[in-house]
Design a protein around this motif. Structure first.
Motif, PDB file in Angstrom:
ATOM      1  N   TYR A 126      -6.980   6.853   0.350  1.00 51.15           N
ATOM      2  CA  TYR A 126      -7.582   5.522   0.449  1.00 51.15           C
ATOM      3  C   TYR A 126      -6.553   4.478   0.882  1.00 51.15           C
ATOM      4  N   GLN A 130      -6.412   2.108   4.279  1.00 49.59           N
ATOM      5  CA  GLN A 130      -6.356   0.653   4.270  1.00 49.59           C
ATOM      6  C   GLN A 130      -5.209   0.117   5.124  1.00 49.59           C
ATOM      7  N   PRO A 151      -8.694  -9.274  -0.743  1.00 53.78           N
ATOM      8  CA  PRO A 151      -9.984  -8.908  -0.153  1.00 53.78           C
ATOM      9  C   PRO A 151     -11.174  -9.514  -0.888  1.00 53.78           C
ATOM     10  N   TYR A 208       0.845  -1.195   0.000  1.00 54.93           N
ATOM     11  CA  TYR A 208       0.000   0.000   0.000  1.00 54.93           C
ATOM     12  C   TYR A 208       0.884   1.250   0.000  1.00 54.93           C
ATOM     13  N   GLU A 231     -16.954  -3.626   6.091  1.00 58.13           N
ATOM     14  CA  GLU A 231     -15.772  -2.977   5.522  1.00 58.13           C
ATOM     15  C   GLU A 231     -15.149  -3.747   4.364  1.00 58.13           C
ATOM     16  N   PHE A 269      -6.782   0.008   8.362  1.00 58.77           N
ATOM     17  CA  PHE A 269      -7.721  -1.112   8.438  1.00 58.77           C
ATOM     18  C   PHE A 269      -6.999  -2.409   8.801  1.00 58.77           C
ATOM     19  N   LEU A 281     -14.266  -2.175   0.792  1.00 55.52           N
ATOM     20  CA  LEU A 281     -12.878  -2.199   0.332  1.00 55.52           C
ATOM     21  C   LEU A 281     -12.800  -2.797  -1.070  1.00 55.52           C
ATOM     22  N   THR A 282     -13.442  -3.947  -1.254  1.00 59.29           N
ATOM     23  CA  THR A 282     -13.407  -4.633  -2.544  1.00 59.29           C
ATOM     24  C   THR A 282     -14.057  -3.788  -3.634  1.00 59.29           C
ATOM     25  N   HIS A 332     -14.383  -0.548  -3.791  1.00 59.18           N
ATOM     26  CA  HIS A 332     -13.557   0.612  -4.136  1.00 59.18           C
ATOM     27  C   HIS A 332     -12.375   0.195  -5.010  1.00 59.18           C
TER      28      HIS A 332
END
Length: 228
Positions: A70, A74, A136, A55, A169, A77, A173-174, A176
């Motif tokens: 974003y 994550q 994810p 990330y 969530e 997260f 997440l997936t 997005h």
């Protein structure tokens, strides 16, 4: 058809194999060998550390603030939310979470991490997303599948794990990541799209192999004979 849905359809065979894997089915049935669960947590803890680093690479290559924000969210997260399903597994087998951290990656997990790092360093943001997305996405669909197939009640030993991935969530997440992959793929050349497809499929293959690695307690050759 959107690019994300197209590559999902192309990899239905692997998603189905994941749903039918004995580790995944065991989560639904409520019975997974303790040694397999411990091996899974050891590997997944280090895998997620690498996931957060990727990330970070995506942030360094992002041209838009919304992507930077974003990917940063994550990381948070993984650090603060995705520990909950790990702790559920630890509670089931009666081992402290802290005692399953800091172990070397088994061969499959090691290969998976290096596969993602390769695409992170060689490709653009779209290619990075393609390599990251199967994690994810498969977990979301595993959670949904187990909820539908086994309809676990709250006293099911793995209910917190299943419900975490089936709801909330993980779905956001997936969704997005799919939207951003569709955005980047629309601007990509055919060669870049092929690399995205390849990165996505290999990650799907390695997700399947990850479950097998955990279930069989895979180790590097010669490691079982070494004195720890």
């Amino acid at each position: 058809m959107k690019f994300s849905q197209m590559i999902r359809n192309e990899n239905q065979d692997l998603f189905q194999e994941i749903f039918e894997h004995p580790f995944v089915k065991g989560l639904g049935e409520g019975h997974v060998p303790s040694s397999s669960i411990a091996h899974y947590i050891k590997a997944d803890y280090e895998y997620l550390n690498a996931f957060m680093q990727i990330y970070g690479t995506a942030i360094s290559k992002s041209a838009e603030r919304k992507d930077i924000q974003y990917f940063n969210e994550q990381v948070n997260f993984v650090l603060n939310s995705e520990i909950h399903p790990h702790k559920n597994l630890c509670e089931v087998i009666g081992i402290r979470y802290e005692d399953l951290q800091g172990f070397p990656l088994p061969p499959t997990a090691d290969h998976y991490v290096k596969h993602m790092l390769y695409h992170a360093h060689q490709g653009g943001v779209g290619e990075i997303i393609a390599a990251l997305l199967p994690c994810p996405w498969t977990y979301l669909e595993i959670g949904e599948y187990l909820m539908k197939q086994y309809q676990p009640s709250e006293d099911h030993p793995f209910y917190p794990w299943i419900s975490f991935y089936a709801e909330g969530e993980m779905e956001q997440l997936t969704q997005h990541l799919c939207e951003r992959l569709d955005y980047f793929s629309a601007q990509a050349s055919q060669a870049e799209q092929r690399r995205m497809k390849d990165a996505f499929r290999k990650s799907c293959q390695l997700e399947l192999k990850f479950w097998e690695m955990a279930y069989t307690c895979e180790e590097w050759p010669g490691e079982r004979s070494r004195v720890r």
